[in-house]
Design a protein around this motif. Sequence first.
Motif, PDB file in Angstrom:
ATOM      1  N   THR A 216      44.200  19.702  42.879  1.00 20.12           N
ATOM      2  CA  THR A 216      43.956  18.502  42.070  1.00 20.12           C
ATOM      3  C   THR A 216      44.177  18.708  40.582  1.00 20.12           C
ATOM      4  O   THR A 216      44.335  17.743  39.835  1.00 20.12           O
ATOM      5  CB  THR A 216      42.512  18.004  42.270  1.00 20.12           C
ATOM      6  OG1 THR A 216      41.601  19.022  41.795  1.00 20.12           O
ATOM      7  CG2 THR A 216      42.229  17.703  43.735  1.00 20.12           C
ATOM      8  N   GLY A 217      44.172  19.961  40.139  1.00 18.54           N
ATOM      9  CA  GLY A 217      44.266  20.245  38.713  1.00 18.54           C
ATOM     10  C   GLY A 217      42.951  20.083  37.978  1.00 18.54           C
ATOM     11  O   GLY A 217      42.905  20.199  36.746  1.00 18.54           O
ATOM     12  N   ALA A 218      41.878  19.833  38.697  1.00  9.30           N
ATOM     13  CA  ALA A 218      40.562  19.693  38.065  1.00  9.30           C
ATOM     14  C   ALA A 218      40.054  21.067  37.616  1.00  9.30           C
ATOM     15  O   ALA A 218      40.235  22.070  38.307  1.00  9.30           O
ATOM     16  CB  ALA A 218      39.558  19.070  39.038  1.00  9.30           C
ATOM     17  N   GLY A 219      39.429  21.113  36.442  1.00 14.90           N
ATOM     18  CA  GLY A 219      38.818  22.347  35.977  1.00 14.90           C
ATOM     19  C   GLY A 219      39.829  23.379  35.528  1.00 14.90           C
ATOM     20  O   GLY A 219      41.000  23.096  35.302  1.00 14.90           O
ATOM     21  N   GLU A 220      39.366  24.606  35.427  1.00 14.36           N
ATOM     22  CA  GLU A 220      40.161  25.728  34.915  1.00 14.36           C
ATOM     23  C   GLU A 220      40.520  26.665  36.046  1.00 14.36           C
ATOM     24  O   GLU A 220      39.652  27.094  36.823  1.00 14.36           O
ATOM     25  CB  GLU A 220      39.354  26.479  33.851  1.00 14.36           C
ATOM     26  CG  GLU A 220      40.051  27.680  33.263  1.00 14.36           C
ATOM     27  CD  GLU A 220      39.172  28.432  32.279  1.00 14.36           C
ATOM     28  OE1 GLU A 220      39.350  29.653  32.138  1.00 14.36           O
ATOM     29  OE2 GLU A 220      38.288  27.796  31.660  1.00 14.36           O
ATOM     30  N   SER A 221      41.785  26.997  36.168  1.00 13.22           N
ATOM     31  CA  SER A 221      42.239  27.909  37.215  1.00 13.22           C
ATOM     32  C   SER A 221      41.650  29.304  37.002  1.00 13.22           C
ATOM     33  O   SER A 221      41.456  29.751  35.867  1.00 13.22           O
ATOM     34  CB  SER A 221      43.766  27.986  37.223  1.00 13.22           C
ATOM     35  OG  SER A 221      44.220  28.974  38.133  1.00 13.22           O
ATOM     36  N   LEU A 222      41.430  30.011  38.090  1.00  8.72           N
ATOM     37  CA  LEU A 222      40.987  31.406  38.021  1.00  8.72           C
ATOM     38  C   LEU A 222      42.153  32.387  37.891  1.00  8.72           C
ATOM     39  O   LEU A 222      41.929  33.601  37.900  1.00  8.72           O
ATOM     40  CB  LEU A 222      40.175  31.769  39.267  1.00  8.72           C
ATOM     41  CG  LEU A 222      38.658  31.624  39.211  1.00  8.72           C
ATOM     42  CD1 LEU A 222      38.040  32.137  40.502  1.00  8.72           C
ATOM     43  CD2 LEU A 222      38.074  32.353  38.021  1.00  8.72           C
ATOM     44  N   ALA A 223      43.356  31.886  37.784  1.00 13.87           N
ATOM     45  CA  ALA A 223      44.508  32.790  37.644  1.00 13.87           C
ATOM     46  C   ALA A 223      44.310  33.710  36.441  1.00 13.87           C
ATOM     47  O   ALA A 223      43.982  33.257  35.347  1.00 13.87           O
ATOM     48  CB  ALA A 223      45.789  31.988  37.490  1.00 13.87           C
ATOM     49  N   GLY A 224      44.492  35.010  36.671  1.00 15.00           N
ATOM     50  CA  GLY A 224      44.296  35.981  35.603  1.00 15.00           C
ATOM     51  C   GLY A 224      42.853  36.398  35.405  1.00 15.00           C
ATOM     52  O   GLY A 224      42.539  37.134  34.463  1.00 15.00           O
ATOM     53  N   LYS A 225      41.974  35.963  36.299  1.00 12.43           N
ATOM     54  CA  LYS A 225      40.545  36.300  36.182  1.00 12.43           C
ATOM     55  C   LYS A 225      39.989  36.599  37.570  1.00 12.43           C
ATOM     56  O   LYS A 225      40.610  36.296  38.585  1.00 12.43           O
ATOM     57  CB  LYS A 225      39.759  35.140  35.558  1.00 12.43           C
ATOM     58  CG  LYS A 225      40.304  34.636  34.226  1.00 12.43           C
ATOM     59  CD  LYS A 225      39.536  33.421  33.740  1.00 12.43           C
ATOM     60  CE  LYS A 225      40.178  32.821  32.500  1.00 12.43           C
ATOM     61  NZ  LYS A 225      41.478  32.177  32.824  1.00 12.43           N
ATOM     62  N   MET A 226      38.808  37.181  37.593  1.00 14.41           N
ATOM     63  CA  MET A 226      38.092  37.410  38.850  1.00 14.41           C
ATOM     64  C   MET A 226      36.622  37.105  38.639  1.00 14.41           C
ATOM     65  O   MET A 226      36.038  37.475  37.614  1.00 14.41           O
ATOM     66  CB  MET A 226      38.271  38.854  39.334  1.00 14.41           C
ATOM     67  CG  MET A 226      37.452  39.192  40.573  1.00 14.41           C
ATOM     68  SD  MET A 226      37.822  40.835  41.254  1.00 14.41           S
ATOM     69  CE  MET A 226      39.391  40.511  42.062  1.00 14.41           C
ATOM     70  N   VAL A 227      36.023  36.431  39.610  1.00 18.55           N
ATOM     71  CA  VAL A 227      34.593  36.159  39.591  1.00 18.55           C
ATOM     72  C   VAL A 227      33.893  37.172  40.496  1.00 18.55           C
ATOM     73  O   VAL A 227      34.296  37.381  41.646  1.00 18.55           O
ATOM     74  CB  VAL A 227      34.297  34.726  40.075  1.00 18.55           C
ATOM     75  CG1 VAL A 227      32.808  34.525  40.314  1.00 18.55           C
ATOM     76  CG2 VAL A 227      34.796  33.714  39.051  1.00 18.55           C
ATOM     77  N   LEU A 228      32.862  37.802  39.958  1.00 19.17           N
ATOM     78  CA  LEU A 228      32.051  38.764  40.703  1.00 19.17           C
ATOM     79  C   LEU A 228      30.661  38.171  40.903  1.00 19.17           C
ATOM     80  O   LEU A 228      30.016  37.749  39.938  1.00 19.17           O
ATOM     81  CB  LEU A 228      31.957  40.089  39.946  1.00 19.17           C
ATOM     82  CG  LEU A 228      33.288  40.740  39.570  1.00 19.17           C
ATOM     83  CD1 LEU A 228      33.056  41.961  38.693  1.00 19.17           C
ATOM     84  CD2 LEU A 228      34.074  41.116  40.818  1.00 19.17           C
ATOM     85  N   VAL A 229      30.207  38.141  42.151  1.00 17.49           N
ATOM     86  CA  VAL A 229      28.924  37.525  42.500  1.00 17.49           C
ATOM     87  C   VAL A 229      27.989  38.598  43.040  1.00 17.49           C
ATOM     88  O   VAL A 229      28.355  39.345  43.952  1.00 17.49           O
ATOM     89  CB  VAL A 229      29.109  36.425  43.562  1.00 17.49           C
ATOM     90  CG1 VAL A 229      27.767  35.802  43.935  1.00 17.49           C
ATOM     91  CG2 VAL A 229      30.082  35.363  43.085  1.00 17.49           C
ATOM     92  N   ASP A 230      26.789  38.680  42.485  1.00 19.67           N
ATOM     93  CA  ASP A 230      25.736  39.558  42.990  1.00 19.67           C
ATOM     94  C   ASP A 230      24.602  38.664  43.470  1.00 19.67           C
ATOM     95  O   ASP A 230      23.857  38.095  42.668  1.00 19.67           O
ATOM     96  CB  ASP A 230      25.247  40.496  41.891  1.00 19.67           C
ATOM     97  CG  ASP A 230      24.169  41.468  42.363  1.00 19.67           C
ATOM     98  OD1 ASP A 230      23.519  41.187  43.392  1.00 19.67           O
ATOM     99  OD2 ASP A 230      23.961  42.502  41.709  1.00 19.67           O
ATOM    100  N   ALA A 231      24.484  38.499  44.772  1.00 17.71           N
ATOM    101  CA  ALA A 231      23.516  37.564  45.317  1.00 17.71           C
ATOM    102  C   ALA A 231      22.077  38.064  45.196  1.00 17.71           C
ATOM    103  O   ALA A 231      21.141  37.263  45.176  1.00 17.71           O
ATOM    104  CB  ALA A 231      23.828  37.275  46.792  1.00 17.71           C
ATOM    105  N   GLN A 232      21.879  39.373  45.105  1.00 17.14           N
ATOM    106  CA  GLN A 232      20.518  39.887  44.979  1.00 17.14           C
ATOM    107  C   GLN A 232      19.897  39.499  43.645  1.00 17.14           C
ATOM    108  O   GLN A 232      18.716  39.180  43.570  1.00 17.14           O
ATOM    109  CB  GLN A 232      20.511  41.402  45.157  1.00 17.14           C
ATOM    110  CG  GLN A 232      20.697  41.831  46.603  1.00 17.14           C
ATOM    111  CD  GLN A 232      20.539  43.331  46.764  1.00 17.14           C
ATOM    112  OE1 GLN A 232      21.255  44.121  46.160  1.00 17.14           O
ATOM    113  NE2 GLN A 232      19.590  43.729  47.587  1.00 17.14           N
ATOM    114  N   SER A 233      20.697  39.531  42.591  1.00 18.74           N
ATOM    115  CA  SER A 233      20.182  39.177  41.269  1.00 18.74           C
ATOM    116  C   SER A 233      20.577  37.759  40.855  1.00 18.74           C
ATOM    117  O   SER A 233      20.159  37.273  39.812  1.00 18.74           O
ATOM    118  CB  SER A 233      20.699  40.169  40.214  1.00 18.74           C
ATOM    119  OG  SER A 233      22.117  40.097  40.120  1.00 18.74           O
TER     120      SER A 233
END
Length: 253
Positions: A216-233
């Motif tokens: 859709t082109g909504a928001g900002e692409s994650l291209a060139g980035k990585m999201v790291l998720v820590d569910a414990q914290s």
Amino acid sequence: MDLTDEQLERYARHIILKEVGGAGQMALLRARVLVVGAGGLGAPMLLYLAAAGVGTIGIVDDDKVELSNLQRQVIHTTKDIGKAKAMSAAEKIAALNPDVKIDIHAVRLTDDNAQDIIDAYDIVADGTDNFKTRHLVSDTCVTLGKTLVSAALGPYEGQLATFKPHAGEGLPCYRCFLPEAPGADAERTCADFGILGAVAGMVGTMQALEVLKEITGAGESLAGKMVLVDAQSMMVRKIGLPKDPACPSCGAK
């Protein structure tokens, strides 16, 4: 093609979003997305892509549903045990949204079939759990100029990135991030180290979100980035991923 009255009602909450609107919903209905793996990541991702109205969804998975899958692979149910995962997932999608055309690929991706399968889609979402397949998917997407949304899971962790080196100078592919498979210990799966089921749901839903944003082109692409998720914290970090000029897949030849 205009939206029908039923589609206007089904997708009303999308259409009133200024970043999506009717044009964005039409883009979703025209989109072709391949999901590689109908497991922990693919299960929630497939449900949300179907609910959003992605017009054609391909499912690649050669496994069958097992009892131990049901703790996190929420598209499958107890009565599906022993059934091909691709078929089980397709049945749930058909029940959820009849707008969606489903392509079932109940096979394992290999060097021989990857290009033929992937070439039919606009975006590929990789939810597999082994590096050989991840590299094959990435290399094929680079060759064909396809956008790849990739995710991976740990017991309480997840990572998510979008790779589309064809879309701009300086954008990396998966091999820029991980040129070769790590050692044998890295090939262990959740059967070896376990996983809290809801972590797969959280990261798989985020992966679906990134696919919808790319369409859709909504928001900002994650291209060139990585999201790291820590569910414990409940910590989420976003880091940059540089392009490797010497990358064997997307670097200068």
